[in-house]
Design an enzyme around this catalytic site. Structure first.
Site, PDB file in Angstrom:
ATOM      1  N   ASP A  45     -15.047  79.806  30.007  1.00 25.07           N
ATOM      2  CA  ASP A  45     -15.498  78.548  29.418  1.00 25.07           C
ATOM      3  C   ASP A  45     -14.294  77.700  29.017  1.00 25.07           C
ATOM      4  OD1 ASP A  45     -16.748  76.467  28.198  1.00 25.07           O
ATOM      5  OD2 ASP A  45     -17.646  77.640  26.578  1.00 25.07           O
ATOM      6  N   ALA A  69     -11.335  72.318  36.538  1.00 24.82           N
ATOM      7  CA  ALA A  69     -10.924  71.013  36.015  1.00 24.82           C
ATOM      8  C   ALA A  69     -12.144  70.198  35.626  1.00 24.82           C
ATOM      9  CB  ALA A  69     -10.107  70.242  37.054  1.00 24.82           C
ATOM     10  N   TYR A  70     -11.926  69.280  34.723  1.00 23.34           N
ATOM     11  CA  TYR A  70     -12.912  68.243  34.391  1.00 23.34           C
ATOM     12  C   TYR A  70     -12.590  67.079  35.317  1.00 23.34           C
ATOM     13  CZ  TYR A  70     -15.709  65.062  31.459  1.00 23.34           C
ATOM     14  OH  TYR A  70     -16.643  64.179  30.986  1.00 23.34           O
ATOM     15  N   THR A  71     -13.449  66.835  36.312  1.00 25.56           N
ATOM     16  CA  THR A  71     -13.136  65.854  37.354  1.00 25.56           C
ATOM     17  C   THR A  71     -14.046  64.635  37.340  1.00 25.56           C
ATOM     18  OG1 THR A  71     -14.524  67.068  38.934  1.00 25.56           O
ATOM     19  CG2 THR A  71     -12.169  67.610  38.885  1.00 25.56           C
ATOM     20  N   THR A 110      -3.158  66.047  40.066  1.00 30.05           N
ATOM     21  CA  THR A 110      -3.793  64.929  40.753  1.00 30.05           C
ATOM     22  C   THR A 110      -2.868  63.730  40.943  1.00 30.05           C
ATOM     23  OG1 THR A 110      -5.590  63.289  40.501  1.00 30.05           O
ATOM     24  CG2 THR A 110      -4.640  64.167  38.493  1.00 30.05           C
ATOM     25  N   ASP A 111      -3.201  62.905  41.921  1.00 32.00           N
ATOM     26  CA  ASP A 111      -2.509  61.636  42.121  1.00 32.00           C
ATOM     27  C   ASP A 111      -2.761  60.663  40.973  1.00 32.00           C
ATOM     28  OD1 ASP A 111      -5.211  61.582  42.940  1.00 32.00           O
ATOM     29  OD2 ASP A 111      -4.878  59.886  44.284  1.00 32.00           O
ATOM     30  N   TYR A 134      -8.865  60.748  32.482  1.00 27.05           N
ATOM     31  CA  TYR A 134      -8.742  61.850  33.433  1.00 27.05           C
ATOM     32  C   TYR A 134      -7.280  62.091  33.789  1.00 27.05           C
ATOM     33  CZ  TYR A 134      -8.730  64.277  37.921  1.00 27.05           C
ATOM     34  OH  TYR A 134      -8.456  65.145  38.951  1.00 27.05           O
TER      35      TYR A 134
END
Length: 299
Positions: A45, A69-71, A110-111, A134
């Site tokens: 979690d 990840a939180y995307t 991430t980019d 994000y």
């Protein structure tokens, strides 16, 4: 060896289950405790970062791969704390455990850590400047991992898609089958990247004899707009018989399609360092698309 895989139900996570299998025993985790195929697995979690330590202690893996990840980019603007717990605090907890245990950690970024105002492909050393929650949370995760001091491999990637899960390609195929006209943003440029490519490179990197540590950009090569990617998807879908006909794709601007979160206008990542350090030749985004489309059944 035992590989602890966080986020096994995501696009990249599902591909990692395949690519990491030859490396040893995989202990997969998801938030629900069930894999996409219904098989039970460990629960992790990321909304409760402190809970991850007990799992790490119990499994005590040889390697940790974090694909969780939180995307939800737009939702993150109103859900900052949840995005931060998953993308920044949890990776920090994992990284500190790995550093203390001498266990290498693979993590995906991430980019969106860049502001998108560049005029050439972004290098790993370029200044960051995320435009929203994000990107900020993902950058904070990178920083926490580096500050932990252990061996780490951070792979920044972009525009990820697969023949499964929720992504741009599957959305285009679904909507394209229903409509004659689609409006797609043409002034955001990046590199469409198959999840399978990310997973395969990860497996190769973990087997590299150099025991490297650092941050690399990992995408396919070349660049496209979302509009150009959509047109390529439909051309390939018609050629393979996945769709009977291609809809018309109208180019629009970002201003024509407002969203809660700002996106980088230009996020082409320079992959030179990864190809040099690991001796890997990355495919063009067009070749990557062809490989993914070959996995889709014709109608």
């Amino acid at each position: 060896m035992t590989v602890l895989l966080f986020g096994a139900n995501g696009q990249v996570g599902q591909e990692l289950l395949r690519s990491l299998a030859p490396l040893g025993s995989i202990v997969a985790t998801t938030r629900s405790g069930t894999l996409a195929n219904g098989v039970p697995c460990e629960v992790a979690d990321f909304d409760n970062p402190g809970s991850l330590v007990a799992l790490l202690d119990r499994v005590h893996p040889y390697t940790v791969v974090n694909a969780a990840a939180y995307t939800a980019v737009d939702r993150a603007e109103q859900d900052r704390e949840a995005a931060w717990r998953t993308n920044a605090e949890s990776p920090g907890v994992i990284a500190r455990w790995c550093a203390a245990a001498g266990v290498p950690l693979v993590h995906f970024s991430t980019d969106y850590v860049f502001d998108g105002q560049g005029t050439r492909p972004y290098r790993e050393s370029d200044p960051t400047g995320p435009l929203g929650v994000y990107g900020e949370s993902k950058l904070a995760g990178e920083i926490a991992i580096r500050e932990a001091g252990g061996r780490h491999l951070i792979f920044r990637t972009a525009w990820v898609y697969a023949p499964h899960s929720a992504n741009f390609l599957r959305t285009m195929l679904r909507v394209g089958a229903e409509r004659d006209l689609l409006r797609v943003v043409a002034d955001q440029v990046g590199t469409p990247t198959p999840a399978a490519l990310i997973a395969d490179v990860t497996a190769l990197a973990l087997q590299h004899p150099g025991q490297l540590s650092g941050t690399w950009h990992l995408t396919a090569t070349g660049e496209a707009s979302w509009h150009g990617f959509a047109e390529a998807i439909f051309a390939a879908a018609v050629a393979r018989g996945v769709l009977p006909r291609a809809p018309r794709v109208e180019a629009i601007t970002t201003a024509d399609y407002p969203t809660p979160a700002r996106r980088p206008a230009y996020s082409h990542l320079d992959v030179t360092r990864l190809q040099s350090d690991f001796g890997i030749d990355l495919p063009t985004w067009q070749d990557g698309l062809a490989q993914v489309m070959a996995q889709l059944p014709a109608r």
